[in-house]
Enzyme design. Structure first.
Site, PDB file in Angstrom:
ATOM      1  N   ASP A 183       3.609  -1.674  -6.554  1.00  0.00           N
ATOM      2  CA  ASP A 183       3.002  -1.888  -5.297  1.00  0.00           C
ATOM      3  C   ASP A 183       2.010  -0.759  -5.158  1.00  0.00           C
ATOM      4  O   ASP A 183       2.461   0.485  -4.870  1.00  0.00           O
ATOM      5  CB  ASP A 183       3.995  -1.859  -4.478  1.00  0.00           C
ATOM      6  CG  ASP A 183       3.573  -2.546  -3.178  1.00  0.00           C
ATOM      7  OD1 ASP A 183       2.268  -2.615  -2.897  1.00  0.00           O
ATOM      8  OD2 ASP A 183       4.272  -2.486  -2.210  1.00  0.00           O
ATOM      9  N   HIS A 185       0.185  -0.828  -2.610  1.00  0.00           N
ATOM     10  CA  HIS A 185       0.382  -0.585  -1.081  1.00  0.00           C
ATOM     11  C   HIS A 185      -0.944  -0.519  -0.437  1.00  0.00           C
ATOM     12  O   HIS A 185      -0.970  -0.036   0.807  1.00  0.00           O
ATOM     13  CB  HIS A 185       1.263   0.685  -0.722  1.00  0.00           C
ATOM     14  CG  HIS A 185       2.407   0.327   0.461  1.00  0.00           C
ATOM     15  ND1 HIS A 185       2.094   0.880   1.638  1.00  0.00           N
ATOM     16  CD2 HIS A 185       3.645  -0.269   0.484  1.00  0.00           C
ATOM     17  CE1 HIS A 185       2.946   0.376   2.525  1.00  0.00           C
ATOM     18  NE2 HIS A 185       3.862  -0.245   1.695  1.00  0.00           N
ATOM     19  N   GLU A 209       0.626  -4.876  -7.374  1.00  0.00           N
ATOM     20  CA  GLU A 209       0.561  -5.554  -6.157  1.00  0.00           C
ATOM     21  C   GLU A 209      -0.557  -4.599  -4.958  1.00  0.00           C
ATOM     22  O   GLU A 209      -0.364  -3.422  -5.019  1.00  0.00           O
ATOM     23  CB  GLU A 209       1.908  -5.451  -5.373  1.00  0.00           C
ATOM     24  CG  GLU A 209       1.791  -6.227  -3.919  1.00  0.00           C
ATOM     25  CD  GLU A 209       3.198  -6.060  -3.313  1.00  0.00           C
ATOM     26  OE1 GLU A 209       3.440  -6.082  -2.167  1.00  0.00           O
ATOM     27  OE2 GLU A 209       4.352  -6.406  -4.195  1.00  0.00           O
ATOM     28  N   GLU A 235       0.455 -10.152   1.477  1.00  0.00           N
ATOM     29  CA  GLU A 235       1.370  -9.854   2.777  1.00  0.00           C
ATOM     30  C   GLU A 235       0.433  -9.563   4.074  1.00  0.00           C
ATOM     31  O   GLU A 235       0.856  -9.852   5.162  1.00  0.00           O
ATOM     32  CB  GLU A 235       2.427  -8.779   2.397  1.00  0.00           C
ATOM     33  CG  GLU A 235       1.439  -7.265   2.437  1.00  0.00           C
ATOM     34  CD  GLU A 235       2.541  -6.218   1.658  1.00  0.00           C
ATOM     35  OE1 GLU A 235       2.617  -5.393   2.459  1.00  0.00           O
ATOM     36  OE2 GLU A 235       2.720  -6.431   0.500  1.00  0.00           O
ATOM     37  N   HIS A 285       6.403 -12.339   0.319  1.00  0.00           N
ATOM     38  CA  HIS A 285       6.962 -11.009   0.829  1.00  0.00           C
ATOM     39  C   HIS A 285       7.967 -10.791   1.798  1.00  0.00           C
ATOM     40  O   HIS A 285       7.935 -11.612   2.641  1.00  0.00           O
ATOM     41  CB  HIS A 285       5.745 -10.386   1.305  1.00  0.00           C
ATOM     42  CG  HIS A 285       5.520  -9.082   2.001  1.00  0.00           C
ATOM     43  ND1 HIS A 285       5.754  -8.761   3.386  1.00  0.00           N
ATOM     44  CD2 HIS A 285       5.671  -7.837   1.227  1.00  0.00           C
ATOM     45  CE1 HIS A 285       5.854  -7.370   3.559  1.00  0.00           C
ATOM     46  NE2 HIS A 285       5.708  -6.857   2.210  1.00  0.00           N
TER      47      HIS A 285
END
Length: 382
Positions: A183, A185, A209, A235, A285
């Site tokens: 991720d 992020h 991700e 997400e 998610h």
């Protein structure tokens, strides 16, 4: 049947819940929350009460449409998260009325179980190899980790090397075919994302991700051209219209709508079907609580393109309480060999511990994400 009462709760570690009661004794639970803005979403649910009280809770599509279209301003994280929790609670009521899991009312399941993954490493990841091996020994076939700490728009290669060392340590500890999701992020900007994605290719990650934020979704195609790694994101998108733009932009292989952010079961079922038409996979998610996880599994059960599910047991955010604390039937989440069976009870299948919920709500949490700064003092993406 009419909606009689609506109650909201804020409980540790960082969750929000809504309870909808009907005049003939049914109760449905939903999980409306934006992490770090829980009180704001709770207020939005309270604002929506006049649109709900006295309504037939079985008219889910009509209620969803009224909450969305009867307001001049619509969409966005707060309103869609409030709607998501309400929608989950309405499906919970409908399932209880017909004595069937929600997925049965959505057409019936197309698989018998759902592959799950577990989190390792925390916000500033370290010692990930031992944690990943522990998850593998517990039966999981995949983990997800944050790739890196904060990165400036152009940063040094020592931070890139640190990421590669951590991923290499998991690959060495867990073997060639263990799933590693990485991720970014949203902490990584395009100049460094291109470098990091290319260098990670040798470790064959399951996916990367949010290599860049969705506000820069047009850049996913460029990153996809650089590295042969599936790209996941979504997400921070909240409606079918957001996902239409993402799917049309291209470059994304896996969408990750959040069942507590993207309008609930009603909307995410439509988003999943849209993605299937683009041959894009679904991996909802869910770093949240038990109701959100059940809502995810209901959609996973009926979505052909669903392939893996996030869950927050053991995640670093969960301090004070965990997923199983707020339900009286924790056996519903007994994972076996990295898979979960779908909840069998009516509705969402959760028996909520309302007493603990009410006790926690006496001192509502005020969780906020940290504020990070770079060495030069500028704000860093968290």
């Amino acid at each position: 049947m009419k909606i009689k009462e609506i109650h909201t709760y804020l409980v540790r570690p960082r969750w929000g819940f809504v309870e909808i009661e009907t005049d003939d004794g049914y109760t449905g639970w939903g999980e409306p929350v934006i992490e770090g803005r829980a009180a704001t979403v709770k207020a939005c649910v309270e604002e929506m009460k006049p649109y709900l009280l006295g309504e037939d809770p079985g008219n889910i599509e009509d209620i969803w449409t009224k909450l969305y279209r009867a307001g001049f301003y619509r969409g966005g994280p707060v309103m869609m998260s409030a709607m998501a929790g309400i929608d989950q609670a309405l499906w919970d009521i409908k399932g209880k009325k017909f004595n069937a899991p929600v997925y049965e009312l959505l057409g019936g399941k197309c698989r018998e179980k759902m592959r799950m993954y577990s989190w390792v490493g925390g916000d500033r990841p370290s010692d990930v190899a031992a944690a990943a091996k522990e998850r593998k020994d517990a039966g999981f076939t995949a983990v997800k980790m944050n790739a890196t700490e904060e990165l400036q728009i152009v940063d040094s290669y020592d931070k890139i090397d640190a990421v590669l060392e951590r991923v290499a340590s998991i690959r060495d500890a867990c073997g060639k075919y263990f799933g590693i999701a990485i991720d970014f992020h949203g902490r990584v900007h395009k100049p460094m994302a291109k470098i990091l994605a290319k260098k990670l290719e040798e470790f064959a990650p399951m996916f990367i991700e949010e290599p860049v934020l969705c506000e820069n979704m047009e850049e996913f195609k460029e990153i996809a051209r650089i590295a042969n790694i599936p790209i996941a994101t979504g997400e921070r998108l909240f409606t079918k219209y957001d996902f239409r733009r993402l799917l049309n932009a291209g470059g994304v292989d896996i969408i990750q709508p959040d069942l507590s952010h993207a309008g609930g079961i009603t909307e995410v079922k439509k988003i999943a079907a849209m993605a299937e038409a683009y041959d894009v996979a679904l991996a909802p998610h869910c770093p949240l609580g038990p109701v959100a996880l059940s809502a995810c599994l209901q959609v996973d059960a009926v979505s052909y393109n669903a392939f893996i599910q996030e869950q927050s047991m053991g995640i670093h955010y969960n301090q004070g309480h965990g997923v199983l604390d707020f339900i009286k039937n924790p056996q519903v989440y007994a994972f076996e060999k990295g898979y979960a069976k779908f909840p069998q009870g009516p509705g969402l299948g959760m028996e909520i511990n309302k007493e603990l919920m009410a006790e926690e709500n006496k001192n509502p949490h005020e969780w906020k994400n940290p504020v990070w700064r770079h060495e030069d003092g500028s704000i860093a993406e968290w």
